[in-house]
Design a protein around this motif. Structure first.
Motif: not given
Length: 482
Positions: A118-122
Protein backbone atom coordinates in the motif's frame (compact mmCIF):
# COMPACT_ATOMS: atom_id res chain seq x y z
CA UNK A 1 12.46 21.24 -15.27
CA UNK A 2 14.56 21.22 -12.06
CA UNK A 3 16.92 18.23 -12.16
CA UNK A 4 16.70 17.69 -8.41
CA UNK A 5 13.07 18.31 -7.50
CA UNK A 6 11.72 17.52 -11.02
CA UNK A 7 9.48 20.57 -10.72
CA UNK A 8 8.72 22.61 -13.84
CA UNK A 9 10.15 26.12 -13.84
CA UNK A 10 6.93 27.43 -15.40
CA UNK A 11 4.30 27.69 -12.60
CA UNK A 12 1.39 27.36 -15.06
CA UNK A 13 2.90 24.21 -16.55
CA UNK A 14 3.45 22.75 -13.08
CA UNK A 15 -0.14 23.51 -12.11
CA UNK A 16 -1.42 21.90 -15.33
CA UNK A 17 0.67 18.79 -14.62
CA UNK A 18 -0.63 18.54 -11.05
CA UNK A 19 -4.25 18.88 -12.22
CA UNK A 20 -3.79 16.22 -14.88
CA UNK A 21 -2.19 13.77 -12.44
CA UNK A 22 -4.92 14.39 -9.88
CA UNK A 23 -7.65 13.68 -12.43
CA UNK A 24 -5.96 10.66 -13.98
CA UNK A 25 -4.78 8.65 -10.98
CA UNK A 26 -3.99 10.48 -7.74
CA UNK A 27 -7.57 11.26 -6.74
CA UNK A 28 -8.74 7.69 -7.36
CA UNK A 29 -5.87 6.12 -5.43
CA UNK A 30 -6.34 8.55 -2.51
CA UNK A 31 -10.06 7.90 -2.06
CA UNK A 32 -9.58 4.15 -2.45
CA UNK A 33 -6.75 4.35 0.09
CA UNK A 34 -8.96 6.28 2.52
CA UNK A 35 -11.97 4.00 2.09
CA UNK A 36 -9.90 0.86 2.66
CA UNK A 37 -8.09 2.43 5.62
CA UNK A 38 -11.36 3.48 7.23
CA UNK A 39 -12.84 -0.02 6.86
CA UNK A 40 -9.73 -1.76 8.24
CA UNK A 41 -9.29 0.60 11.19
CA UNK A 42 -12.95 0.47 12.25
CA UNK A 43 -12.86 -3.33 11.96
CA UNK A 44 -9.75 -3.43 14.14
CA UNK A 45 -11.36 -1.18 16.78
CA UNK A 46 -14.44 -3.42 16.90
CA UNK A 47 -12.35 -6.58 17.22
CA UNK A 48 -10.22 -5.06 20.00
CA UNK A 49 -13.32 -4.01 21.92
CA UNK A 50 -14.73 -7.53 21.61
CA UNK A 51 -11.45 -9.11 22.73
CA UNK A 52 -10.95 -6.42 25.42
CA UNK A 53 -7.58 -5.03 24.23
CA UNK A 54 -7.71 -1.41 25.36
CA UNK A 55 -3.98 -0.71 24.94
CA UNK A 56 -3.95 -0.98 21.13
CA UNK A 57 -7.21 0.80 20.32
CA UNK A 58 -5.81 4.32 20.50
CA UNK A 59 -3.71 3.88 17.32
CA UNK A 60 -6.74 2.99 15.25
CA UNK A 61 -8.76 5.76 16.86
CA UNK A 62 -6.08 8.24 15.80
CA UNK A 63 -6.06 6.93 12.22
CA UNK A 64 -9.88 7.06 11.93
CA UNK A 65 -9.85 10.64 13.20
CA UNK A 66 -7.07 11.53 10.77
CA UNK A 67 -9.04 10.09 7.84
CA UNK A 68 -12.09 12.12 8.93
CA UNK A 69 -9.98 15.29 8.66
CA UNK A 70 -8.06 14.53 5.47
CA UNK A 71 -11.03 13.51 3.30
CA UNK A 72 -13.03 16.80 3.68
CA UNK A 73 -9.85 18.80 3.03
CA UNK A 74 -9.23 16.85 -0.18
CA UNK A 75 -12.82 17.30 -1.35
CA UNK A 76 -12.77 21.06 -0.81
CA UNK A 77 -9.24 21.66 -2.11
CA UNK A 78 -8.35 18.94 -4.68
CA UNK A 79 -4.85 20.33 -5.20
CA UNK A 80 -4.08 19.44 -1.57
CA UNK A 81 -4.55 15.72 -2.28
CA UNK A 82 -0.79 15.42 -2.80
CA UNK A 83 -0.28 16.53 0.82
CA UNK A 84 -3.20 14.64 2.37
CA UNK A 85 -2.04 11.46 0.61
CA UNK A 86 1.47 12.01 1.96
CA UNK A 87 0.21 12.48 5.54
CA UNK A 88 -2.11 9.47 5.30
CA UNK A 89 0.65 7.24 3.93
CA UNK A 90 3.17 8.30 6.62
CA UNK A 91 0.60 7.60 9.35
CA UNK A 92 0.33 3.95 8.22
CA UNK A 93 3.79 3.35 9.74
CA UNK A 94 2.18 3.63 13.19
CA UNK A 95 0.25 0.41 12.53
CA UNK A 96 3.41 -1.45 13.51
CA UNK A 97 2.45 -0.68 17.12
CA UNK A 98 -0.66 -2.84 16.72
CA UNK A 99 1.49 -5.97 16.88
CA UNK A 100 2.78 -7.48 20.14
CA UNK A 101 5.10 -10.31 21.08
CA UNK A 102 2.15 -12.71 20.96
CA UNK A 103 1.68 -12.05 17.23
CA UNK A 104 2.83 -15.01 15.22
CA UNK A 105 5.88 -14.43 13.03
CA UNK A 106 4.19 -15.42 9.76
CA UNK A 107 1.21 -13.18 10.45
CA UNK A 108 3.53 -10.31 11.34
CA UNK A 109 5.46 -10.82 8.09
CA UNK A 110 2.30 -11.05 5.98
CA UNK A 111 0.81 -7.89 7.48
CA UNK A 112 4.10 -6.06 6.98
CA UNK A 113 4.25 -7.08 3.30
CA UNK A 114 0.69 -5.86 2.71
CA UNK A 115 1.37 -2.51 4.38
CA UNK A 116 4.51 -2.11 2.26
CA UNK A 117 2.52 -2.67 -0.95
CA UNK A 118 0.00 0.00 0.00
CA UNK A 119 2.76 2.43 0.91
CA UNK A 120 4.67 1.78 -2.33
CA UNK A 121 1.52 2.42 -4.36
CA UNK A 122 1.23 5.83 -2.69
CA UNK A 123 4.90 6.54 -3.47
CA UNK A 124 4.40 6.14 -7.19
CA UNK A 125 1.30 8.36 -7.47
CA UNK A 126 3.00 11.12 -5.47
CA UNK A 127 5.58 13.61 -6.75
CA UNK A 128 9.24 12.71 -6.32
CA UNK A 129 9.90 15.07 -3.38
CA UNK A 130 6.69 13.98 -1.63
CA UNK A 131 7.69 10.32 -2.12
CA UNK A 132 11.17 10.91 -0.70
CA UNK A 133 9.65 12.54 2.41
CA UNK A 134 7.37 9.50 2.83
CA UNK A 135 10.24 7.03 2.36
CA UNK A 136 12.43 8.85 4.93
CA UNK A 137 9.59 9.09 7.46
CA UNK A 138 8.68 5.42 7.05
CA UNK A 139 12.30 4.36 7.46
CA UNK A 140 12.78 6.45 10.62
CA UNK A 141 9.43 5.42 12.21
CA UNK A 142 9.81 1.71 11.44
CA UNK A 143 13.41 1.61 12.69
CA UNK A 144 12.55 3.57 15.84
CA UNK A 145 9.58 1.34 16.72
CA UNK A 146 11.64 -1.80 16.08
CA UNK A 147 14.47 -0.58 18.34
CA UNK A 148 11.99 0.48 21.04
CA UNK A 149 10.04 -2.77 21.00
CA UNK A 150 13.05 -5.12 20.80
CA UNK A 151 15.39 -3.08 23.01
CA UNK A 152 18.07 -3.95 20.51
CA UNK A 153 19.92 -2.21 17.66
CA UNK A 154 20.62 -4.42 14.68
CA UNK A 155 23.17 -2.80 12.29
CA UNK A 156 22.20 -5.14 9.46
CA UNK A 157 18.52 -4.18 9.78
CA UNK A 158 19.39 -0.46 9.78
CA UNK A 159 21.70 -0.85 6.78
CA UNK A 160 19.02 -2.78 4.88
CA UNK A 161 16.40 -0.13 5.65
CA UNK A 162 18.66 2.71 4.43
CA UNK A 163 19.66 0.76 1.31
CA UNK A 164 16.02 -0.01 0.47
CA UNK A 165 15.09 3.66 0.97
CA UNK A 166 17.85 4.81 -1.41
CA UNK A 167 16.98 2.27 -4.11
CA UNK A 168 13.25 2.99 -4.09
CA UNK A 169 13.98 6.75 -4.16
CA UNK A 170 16.09 6.27 -7.29
CA UNK A 171 13.36 4.21 -8.97
CA UNK A 172 10.70 6.81 -8.06
CA UNK A 173 12.93 9.58 -9.44
CA UNK A 174 13.23 7.81 -12.79
CA UNK A 175 9.49 7.05 -12.98
CA UNK A 176 8.43 10.59 -12.05
CA UNK A 177 10.94 12.06 -14.50
CA UNK A 178 9.56 9.88 -17.31
CA UNK A 179 6.00 10.81 -16.35
CA UNK A 180 6.80 14.51 -16.61
CA UNK A 181 8.62 14.04 -19.91
CA UNK A 182 5.59 12.22 -21.30
CA UNK A 183 3.40 15.10 -20.16
CA UNK A 184 5.70 17.59 -21.94
CA UNK A 185 5.63 15.43 -25.08
CA UNK A 186 1.82 15.45 -25.12
CA UNK A 187 1.86 19.24 -24.69
CA UNK A 188 4.30 19.56 -27.58
CA UNK A 189 2.15 17.32 -29.78
CA UNK A 190 -0.93 19.45 -29.09
CA UNK A 191 1.02 22.63 -29.88
CA UNK A 192 2.36 20.96 -33.04
CA UNK A 193 -1.15 20.11 -34.22
CA UNK A 194 -2.30 23.69 -33.59
CA UNK A 195 0.66 25.30 -35.36
CA UNK A 196 0.84 22.85 -38.28
CA UNK A 197 -1.45 24.95 -40.54
CA UNK A 198 0.82 27.96 -39.93
CA UNK A 199 3.96 25.96 -40.72
CA UNK A 200 2.55 24.25 -43.83
CA UNK A 201 1.00 26.98 -45.94
CA UNK A 202 -0.05 24.62 -48.71
CA UNK A 203 -3.18 22.42 -48.65
CA UNK A 204 -2.51 19.28 -46.61
CA UNK A 205 -4.08 16.65 -44.39
CA UNK A 206 -2.62 14.48 -41.61
CA UNK A 207 -3.82 10.90 -41.28
CA UNK A 208 -3.21 7.92 -39.04
CA UNK A 209 -3.79 4.35 -40.21
CA UNK A 210 -5.94 2.24 -37.89
CA UNK A 211 -4.93 -1.38 -38.43
CA UNK A 212 -7.87 -2.72 -36.43
CA UNK A 213 -10.50 -0.89 -38.55
CA UNK A 214 -8.37 -0.97 -41.74
CA UNK A 215 -9.01 2.70 -42.43
CA UNK A 216 -7.33 6.10 -42.26
CA UNK A 217 -8.41 8.60 -39.60
CA UNK A 218 -7.96 12.32 -40.29
CA UNK A 219 -6.07 14.14 -37.51
CA UNK A 220 -5.73 17.67 -38.96
CA UNK A 221 -6.02 19.50 -42.27
CA UNK A 222 -5.69 22.84 -44.01
CA UNK A 223 -7.53 23.99 -47.16
CA UNK A 224 -8.66 20.43 -47.74
CA UNK A 225 -11.34 21.70 -50.13
CA UNK A 226 -8.57 22.46 -52.67
CA UNK A 227 -7.79 18.75 -53.08
CA UNK A 228 -9.26 17.12 -56.21
CA UNK A 229 -12.46 15.08 -55.78
CA UNK A 230 -13.44 17.16 -52.71
CA UNK A 231 -17.20 17.21 -52.10
CA UNK A 232 -18.75 19.57 -49.56
CA UNK A 233 -21.59 17.10 -48.98
CA UNK A 234 -19.21 14.62 -47.30
CA UNK A 235 -17.31 14.84 -44.02
CA UNK A 236 -13.57 15.57 -44.05
CA UNK A 237 -12.70 11.97 -43.21
CA UNK A 238 -14.84 10.65 -46.09
CA UNK A 239 -13.24 13.16 -48.47
CA UNK A 240 -9.74 12.05 -47.49
CA UNK A 241 -10.55 8.33 -47.75
CA UNK A 242 -12.22 8.92 -51.13
CA UNK A 243 -9.11 10.79 -52.30
CA UNK A 244 -6.81 7.96 -51.16
CA UNK A 245 -9.02 5.40 -52.87
CA UNK A 246 -9.41 7.19 -56.23
CA UNK A 247 -5.89 8.41 -56.94
CA UNK A 248 -3.08 6.06 -57.87
CA UNK A 249 0.69 5.99 -58.22
CA UNK A 250 2.13 3.45 -60.63
CA UNK A 251 -1.22 1.62 -60.79
CA UNK A 252 -1.28 1.25 -56.99
CA UNK A 253 -3.88 2.97 -54.81
CA UNK A 254 -2.51 5.90 -52.84
CA UNK A 255 -4.04 4.42 -49.67
CA UNK A 256 -2.07 1.19 -50.15
CA UNK A 257 1.15 3.15 -50.63
CA UNK A 258 0.60 5.09 -47.40
CA UNK A 259 0.42 1.82 -45.46
CA UNK A 260 4.07 1.31 -46.38
CA UNK A 261 7.10 3.40 -45.43
CA UNK A 262 6.69 5.92 -48.25
CA UNK A 263 8.21 9.38 -48.10
CA UNK A 264 9.16 12.22 -50.44
CA UNK A 265 7.44 13.69 -53.51
CA UNK A 266 5.46 11.39 -55.82
CA UNK A 267 3.21 11.91 -58.82
CA UNK A 268 -0.32 10.55 -58.65
CA UNK A 269 -3.13 10.44 -61.19
CA UNK A 270 -6.82 9.79 -61.63
CA UNK A 271 -8.05 9.64 -65.21
CA UNK A 272 -6.39 12.58 -66.98
CA UNK A 273 -5.61 14.44 -63.78
CA UNK A 274 -1.95 14.35 -62.77
CA UNK A 275 -0.19 16.25 -60.03
CA UNK A 276 2.42 15.90 -57.28
CA UNK A 277 2.04 15.37 -53.57
CA UNK A 278 4.63 15.29 -50.78
CA UNK A 279 4.47 12.60 -48.08
CA UNK A 280 6.01 13.09 -44.62
CA UNK A 281 6.17 10.28 -42.05
CA UNK A 282 5.73 11.11 -38.35
CA UNK A 283 6.56 8.90 -35.39
CA UNK A 284 8.60 5.76 -34.95
CA UNK A 285 6.09 3.35 -36.48
CA UNK A 286 5.30 5.65 -39.44
CA UNK A 287 1.54 5.26 -38.95
CA UNK A 288 1.02 9.06 -38.93
CA UNK A 289 1.55 10.76 -42.26
CA UNK A 290 1.19 14.27 -43.67
CA UNK A 291 0.15 14.56 -47.32
CA UNK A 292 0.90 17.98 -48.85
CA UNK A 293 -0.53 19.11 -52.19
CA UNK A 294 2.56 20.41 -54.01
CA UNK A 295 1.29 20.83 -57.56
CA UNK A 296 -2.10 22.57 -57.70
CA UNK A 297 -4.33 21.54 -60.59
CA UNK A 298 -6.01 23.91 -62.99
CA UNK A 299 -9.40 22.94 -61.60
CA UNK A 300 -8.24 23.98 -58.13
CA UNK A 301 -7.12 27.33 -59.50
CA UNK A 302 -10.54 27.65 -61.10
CA UNK A 303 -12.09 26.78 -57.75
CA UNK A 304 -10.14 29.59 -56.08
CA UNK A 305 -11.16 31.91 -58.91
CA UNK A 306 -14.81 30.96 -58.44
CA UNK A 307 -14.56 31.82 -54.74
CA UNK A 308 -13.22 35.24 -55.69
CA UNK A 309 -15.99 35.71 -58.26
CA UNK A 310 -18.62 34.72 -55.70
CA UNK A 311 -17.34 37.35 -53.27
CA UNK A 312 -17.40 39.99 -56.01
CA UNK A 313 -20.91 38.98 -57.08
CA UNK A 314 -22.18 39.04 -53.50
CA UNK A 315 -20.79 42.55 -53.02
CA UNK A 316 -22.38 43.67 -56.30
CA UNK A 317 -25.78 42.23 -55.37
CA UNK A 318 -25.77 44.15 -52.10
CA UNK A 319 -24.93 47.43 -53.82
CA UNK A 320 -27.29 47.11 -56.81
CA UNK A 321 -30.47 49.16 -57.22
CA UNK A 322 -34.03 48.04 -56.41
CA UNK A 323 -35.47 48.45 -59.92
CA UNK A 324 -37.53 45.57 -61.19
CA UNK A 325 -35.29 44.57 -64.07
CA UNK A 326 -32.30 44.85 -61.77
CA UNK A 327 -34.01 42.49 -59.29
CA UNK A 328 -34.44 39.79 -61.92
CA UNK A 329 -30.85 40.21 -63.05
CA UNK A 330 -29.68 39.94 -59.44
CA UNK A 331 -31.70 36.75 -58.99
CA UNK A 332 -29.99 35.21 -61.99
CA UNK A 333 -26.60 36.17 -60.60
CA UNK A 334 -27.55 34.85 -57.15
CA UNK A 335 -28.70 31.55 -58.67
CA UNK A 336 -25.33 31.10 -60.36
CA UNK A 337 -23.51 31.84 -57.11
CA UNK A 338 -25.61 29.55 -54.87
CA UNK A 339 -26.42 26.69 -57.23
CA UNK A 340 -24.04 24.37 -55.32
CA UNK A 341 -24.75 25.72 -51.84
CA UNK A 342 -26.09 22.89 -49.65
CA UNK A 343 -26.56 24.96 -46.50
CA UNK A 344 -29.38 23.55 -44.36
CA UNK A 345 -31.58 25.86 -42.30
CA UNK A 346 -35.03 25.97 -40.80
CA UNK A 347 -37.42 27.23 -43.49
CA UNK A 348 -40.66 29.09 -42.84
CA UNK A 349 -42.36 28.34 -46.14
CA UNK A 350 -45.14 30.91 -45.74
CA UNK A 351 -42.68 33.70 -45.03
CA UNK A 352 -40.52 32.75 -48.02
CA UNK A 353 -43.46 32.67 -50.46
CA UNK A 354 -44.94 35.93 -49.13
CA UNK A 355 -41.61 37.61 -49.75
CA UNK A 356 -41.60 36.38 -53.35
CA UNK A 357 -45.24 37.48 -53.76
CA UNK A 358 -44.41 40.98 -52.59
CA UNK A 359 -41.50 41.31 -55.01
CA UNK A 360 -43.46 40.12 -58.04
CA UNK A 361 -46.46 42.29 -57.20
CA UNK A 362 -44.25 45.34 -57.68
CA UNK A 363 -44.52 44.66 -61.42
CA UNK A 364 -48.21 45.72 -61.20
CA UNK A 365 -49.07 43.02 -63.71
CA UNK A 366 -49.85 40.20 -61.29
CA UNK A 367 -51.51 39.78 -57.91
CA UNK A 368 -50.12 36.78 -55.99
CA UNK A 369 -52.22 35.30 -53.19
CA UNK A 370 -51.18 32.66 -50.66
CA UNK A 371 -53.60 30.17 -49.14
CA UNK A 372 -53.26 27.20 -46.82
CA UNK A 373 -51.29 26.34 -43.71
CA UNK A 374 -49.18 29.35 -42.78
CA UNK A 375 -47.33 27.59 -39.94
CA UNK A 376 -45.37 25.10 -42.04
CA UNK A 377 -41.75 24.92 -40.87
CA UNK A 378 -39.16 22.34 -41.96
CA UNK A 379 -35.43 21.91 -42.42
CA UNK A 380 -34.05 21.93 -45.95
CA UNK A 381 -31.55 23.35 -48.41
CA UNK A 382 -32.58 26.98 -48.04
CA UNK A 383 -30.65 28.46 -50.98
CA UNK A 384 -31.57 25.66 -53.41
CA UNK A 385 -35.27 25.97 -52.53
CA UNK A 386 -35.06 29.74 -52.93
CA UNK A 387 -33.51 29.34 -56.41
CA UNK A 388 -36.11 26.74 -57.37
CA UNK A 389 -39.08 28.90 -56.32
CA UNK A 390 -37.67 31.93 -58.14
CA UNK A 391 -37.50 29.90 -61.35
CA UNK A 392 -41.06 28.58 -60.82
CA UNK A 393 -42.35 32.14 -60.33
CA UNK A 394 -40.60 33.33 -63.48
CA UNK A 395 -42.11 30.47 -65.48
CA UNK A 396 -45.59 31.25 -64.07
CA UNK A 397 -45.28 34.88 -65.15
CA UNK A 398 -44.17 33.85 -68.64
CA UNK A 399 -47.05 31.36 -68.97
CA UNK A 400 -49.72 33.80 -67.69
CA UNK A 401 -48.33 36.59 -69.84
CA UNK A 402 -48.56 34.32 -72.88
CA UNK A 403 -52.15 33.36 -71.98
CA UNK A 404 -53.24 36.98 -71.57
CA UNK A 405 -51.65 38.05 -74.84
CA UNK A 406 -53.42 35.20 -76.54
CA UNK A 407 -56.70 36.51 -75.10
CA UNK A 408 -55.74 40.01 -76.33
CA UNK A 409 -56.43 41.64 -72.94
CA UNK A 410 -54.68 44.68 -71.63
CA UNK A 411 -53.01 43.37 -68.52
CA UNK A 412 -51.82 46.77 -67.33
CA UNK A 413 -55.34 47.91 -66.42
CA UNK A 414 -56.21 44.94 -64.23
CA UNK A 415 -53.56 42.79 -62.45
CA UNK A 416 -53.80 39.05 -63.08
CA UNK A 417 -54.60 37.11 -59.87
CA UNK A 418 -52.41 34.07 -59.21
CA UNK A 419 -53.28 31.79 -56.30
CA UNK A 420 -50.71 29.52 -54.64
CA UNK A 421 -51.60 27.07 -51.88
CA UNK A 422 -49.40 25.33 -49.34
CA UNK A 423 -50.38 22.45 -47.08
CA UNK A 424 -49.24 19.19 -45.54
CA UNK A 425 -50.23 15.93 -47.21
CA UNK A 426 -49.57 13.11 -44.72
CA UNK A 427 -45.80 13.50 -44.14
CA UNK A 428 -45.16 15.64 -47.21
CA UNK A 429 -45.22 19.38 -47.74
CA UNK A 430 -47.02 20.39 -50.91
CA UNK A 431 -47.08 23.62 -52.95
CA UNK A 432 -50.11 23.72 -55.26
CA UNK A 433 -49.61 25.91 -58.32
CA UNK A 434 -52.66 27.49 -60.00
CA UNK A 435 -54.64 24.77 -61.85
CA UNK A 436 -55.63 27.36 -64.52
CA UNK A 437 -52.08 27.45 -65.76
CA UNK A 438 -51.36 26.22 -69.26
CA UNK A 439 -49.92 22.87 -68.22
CA UNK A 440 -48.12 21.97 -71.46
CA UNK A 441 -46.45 25.35 -71.77
CA UNK A 442 -45.45 25.32 -68.10
CA UNK A 443 -43.94 21.81 -68.32
CA UNK A 444 -42.09 22.73 -71.50
CA UNK A 445 -40.40 25.70 -69.84
CA UNK A 446 -39.99 23.81 -66.55
CA UNK A 447 -38.08 20.88 -68.09
CA UNK A 448 -35.80 23.20 -70.09
CA UNK A 449 -34.86 25.37 -67.10
CA UNK A 450 -31.19 24.72 -66.37
CA UNK A 451 -31.48 25.58 -62.68
CA UNK A 452 -34.49 23.37 -62.06
CA UNK A 453 -33.01 20.35 -63.84
CA UNK A 454 -29.88 20.59 -61.71
CA UNK A 455 -31.48 20.89 -58.25
CA UNK A 456 -34.94 19.31 -58.67
CA UNK A 457 -33.86 15.82 -57.56
CA UNK A 458 -32.20 17.23 -54.45
CA UNK A 459 -35.02 19.33 -53.02
CA UNK A 460 -38.15 17.51 -54.24
CA UNK A 461 -39.58 14.34 -52.73
CA UNK A 462 -41.16 13.42 -56.07
CA UNK A 463 -41.19 14.81 -59.63
CA UNK A 464 -43.67 17.55 -60.50
CA UNK A 465 -47.11 15.96 -60.90
CA UNK A 466 -49.61 16.55 -63.72
CA UNK A 467 -51.78 18.63 -61.42
CA UNK A 468 -48.81 20.94 -60.76
CA UNK A 469 -48.19 19.83 -57.18
CA UNK A 470 -44.68 20.38 -55.84
CA UNK A 471 -43.69 17.99 -53.03
CA UNK A 472 -40.71 19.32 -51.07
CA UNK A 473 -38.14 16.95 -49.61
CA UNK A 474 -37.98 17.33 -45.81
CA UNK A 475 -35.53 14.48 -45.16
CA UNK A 476 -32.02 15.89 -45.45
CA UNK A 477 -29.01 13.75 -44.48
CA UNK A 478 -26.74 16.44 -43.12
CA UNK A 479 -26.49 18.66 -40.05
CA UNK A 480 -27.85 22.19 -39.80
CA UNK A 481 -25.35 24.92 -40.62
CA UNK A 482 -26.02 28.11 -38.70
Amino acid sequence: MNNFTLKFFNPELELQYQNEKIQKIRKRVFYLFMALGLILNITKVILDIIEIKPFTQYINYILVGLISILVPISIKWPLYIRYTLMVANISTALLQLNFTESTKAQMYYNYGSNFTQFQTCAYFVSDFIDSVVQVICHTIIKTSITIYETRNIDPQDILMSVGAAIIISIVIYICDSNSRKEFLQNICENIWDQQLPEIIKKPYFQVSYNKALLQFNVLSWNDIDLFPSYCDQMCQGCNVRNFLRLFKCDEKDLGQMLQQVTTGTIQIHYGKQKFKIRIINIGVDYTNKIIILDDTLTQNSNHTLMISIKKTMSLYLKQSSNKSYQTFFNWGMMSLVLINDFTIQEIQLCKLIKKLNAIFQKQKLFDFFLRGDQNIVFKGYINLIRIYLIQVYLILIQVYDHQEKKKKRKCEHKPIPIFISIYKEIDKICIQLPPTTNYLLFICKYTKNIFITQIESTILAAPLSNDLKIYLNTCVPFKIID
